[in-house]
Design a protein around this motif. Sequence first.
Motif, mmCIF file in Angstrom:
data_model
loop_
_atom_site.group_PDB
_atom_site.id
_atom_site.type_symbol
_atom_site.label_atom_id
_atom_site.label_comp_id
_atom_site.label_asym_id
_atom_site.label_seq_id
_atom_site.Cartn_x
_atom_site.Cartn_y
_atom_site.Cartn_z
ATOM 1 N N UNK A 1 1.215 -1.453 0.158
ATOM 2 C CA UNK A 1 0.072 0.307 0.189
ATOM 3 C C UNK A 1 0.590 0.686 -0.011
ATOM 4 N N UNK A 2 1.995 1.747 0.709
ATOM 5 C CA UNK A 2 2.668 2.465 0.806
ATOM 6 C C UNK A 2 3.679 2.658 -0.791
ATOM 7 N N UNK A 3 3.360 1.927 -1.115
ATOM 8 C CA UNK A 3 4.177 2.222 -2.761
ATOM 9 C C UNK A 3 2.984 3.169 -3.529
ATOM 10 N N UNK A 4 2.012 1.878 -3.416
ATOM 11 C CA UNK A 4 0.459 2.109 -4.091
ATOM 12 C C UNK A 4 0.590 3.852 -3.913
ATOM 13 N N UNK A 5 0.251 4.077 -3.252
ATOM 14 C CA UNK A 5 -0.857 5.641 -2.704
ATOM 15 C C UNK A 5 1.066 6.553 -2.195
ATOM 16 N N UNK A 6 1.398 6.378 -2.487
ATOM 17 C CA UNK A 6 3.150 7.366 -1.578
ATOM 18 C C UNK A 6 2.921 8.172 -0.627
ATOM 19 N N UNK B 1 -10.310 4.538 -4.890
ATOM 20 C CA UNK B 1 -10.355 5.845 -4.207
ATOM 21 C C UNK B 1 -9.484 6.862 -4.012
ATOM 22 N N UNK B 2 -9.004 6.481 -2.815
ATOM 23 C CA UNK B 2 -7.543 6.718 -2.027
ATOM 24 C C UNK B 2 -7.130 7.170 -3.214
ATOM 25 N N UNK C 1 2.916 13.811 -0.690
ATOM 26 C CA UNK C 1 2.258 15.322 -1.377
ATOM 27 C C UNK C 1 1.480 15.263 -2.660
ATOM 28 N N UNK C 2 0.642 13.570 -3.063
ATOM 29 C CA UNK C 2 -0.224 13.371 -3.666
ATOM 30 C C UNK C 2 -1.889 13.501 -2.552
ATOM 31 N N UNK C 3 -2.596 13.899 -3.144
ATOM 32 C CA UNK C 3 -4.523 13.313 -2.637
ATOM 33 C C UNK C 3 -5.095 13.469 -4.030
ATOM 34 N N UNK C 4 -5.888 12.139 -3.415
ATOM 35 C CA UNK C 4 -6.967 12.069 -4.132
ATOM 36 C C UNK C 4 -7.723 12.545 -4.496
#
Length: 548
Positions: free
Chosen positions: A97-102, A503-504, A542-545
């Motif tokens: 999950x960490x790599x997928x969601x940065x 979504x996230x 730094x990225x948000x959905x």
Amino acid sequence: MNKIFKSLLVGAIAVPSVMLTGCIEEEFPTDVATQDQVMDSPKAAESLAMAMPAYMNAVLILPISVHYDFGYPAMMHMRDVMTGDMPIVSSTYDHFNSWESCQSIGESYLTSQFTWWYYSKLLQTANLTIGAIDPETENPLNKQFLGSGYAYRAMALLDMARLYEYLPCEKTDPKVAGNPYMDGVTNVTGYTVPIVTENMTEAEGRANPRVTHEAMMEFLINDLDKAEQYINAQMRTSKTMPNLACVYGLKARAYMWDEDYAKAREYARKAIDAHGAGTVTTRDQWLSLTTGFNDLSTPSWMWGQQLLSDDNAVKTGIVNWTSWSSNEYVQGYAASGPFVMIDADLYSKIEDTDFRKLTFVAPAGSALSGQENYINNNYLLSQGVELPEYASLKFKPGAGDMESSSTACAVGIPTMRVEEMYLIEAEAAAQLSPAEGKTLLEDFVKTYRNPKYVCNASSKEEVVDECFLQKRIELFGEGLIFFDYKRLNKSVTRYYPGTNFAVARRYNTEGRPAWMNFVFVQQEASGNAAMVNFNNPDPSGLYTAPVE
């Protein structure tokens, strides 16, 4: 019902610095053969050399048990989920999950420790082989092992250089405080990783700076020239060890990274010719229910990894490649929720006449629905596993065994296939002459994948984009397309009408994402003064959905 167990520690873990060990402080085996022993005994050289393919499948090497810790195959999966090609919707059991969601991929996290530690130790296994064999040896087997050492070292360093080289991106600033060892440089752009060689002393290792792209390229080609010199084309006994075709393939990858397209095209063709033109995976091999993408003897595979039933990764049942890549292995992680899927938009770009599309679950009511190459969907359903639309069926469990870990997880894993070389050749040609690249690409896809394929691209940018698309389709799930996203400055697009990303994680980027510049673990600076104040910026959070 599938029997999956959660790791005690799931997801990213912030690790106190005392628990992290920098490269120079790691403990490596000291009971290895000396150079004199190796000179007297090819068996001693062989034992060192075979440690390299063995370490490709090392499992649970970290001081804390996490179930993404299964060697080089984990690096492959990690890279894929960081692109726009592999949505993982469920997060219940998803250790990636960490790599997928940065999130939590900065210098103080176990995620960063794992990547740096794994590659550092893989590099060390190659250095042990190189350092123990006299290059003047007359023993042909020892020369072969020495060449393999140089090839493995180049493979590891090329991966590391491409992961850690800071390239311009959105959201992060490459300016740093600087470091005395870097001669006044205060911008990390274009810097890769420190080079560790077989002769490096501890003192040198403690003051070992990151090198530029150009310096790394020179070192890599020098290693590959030596590999080419020492490897005898007739002496390879297993595809887990590189031969000349693999050396040429590594050169093709390196020259693409360097944007030397003439050389990349030259060495891609050399790799194809050395391996054997026409050995491309056939439709039957691709869609096989028993040996589909799990068989090292597949003719198109140039280099690969092999797991055996008595290997530790197989014995875990779940901390291995099959568990994370094969949705049809009912005991694995993938089948328990974090299904491996193809991006819906990418799927839509595969023509229905292209047999590769059959390795994904088609949307209900679409033309290919019901034609997919399931091993046994009724059995999956009986075990409570209902694969969603776009789920991958590409990587079959060993022998098509959907339940027994000793068989299902004892598989071959592709490290390099000849198809990659055809696609490198096509793109490299397109970068120089769009018409030539277009012809090469069209010939490949039409001959081997889709007889009705027509490349409608005309400009250089369009043909290169079409090569990129065909790579995304051909090499899905094989851990390679990350490097093309980063090299070509491609955007990751996960948010669009009909997306199947969670979504996230619906991030859209402008060009290469900041998360593709990997961050060094903080302890590396503790053991190596030349790394102080010279790390890549942390992209975590730094990225948000977008709000739905």
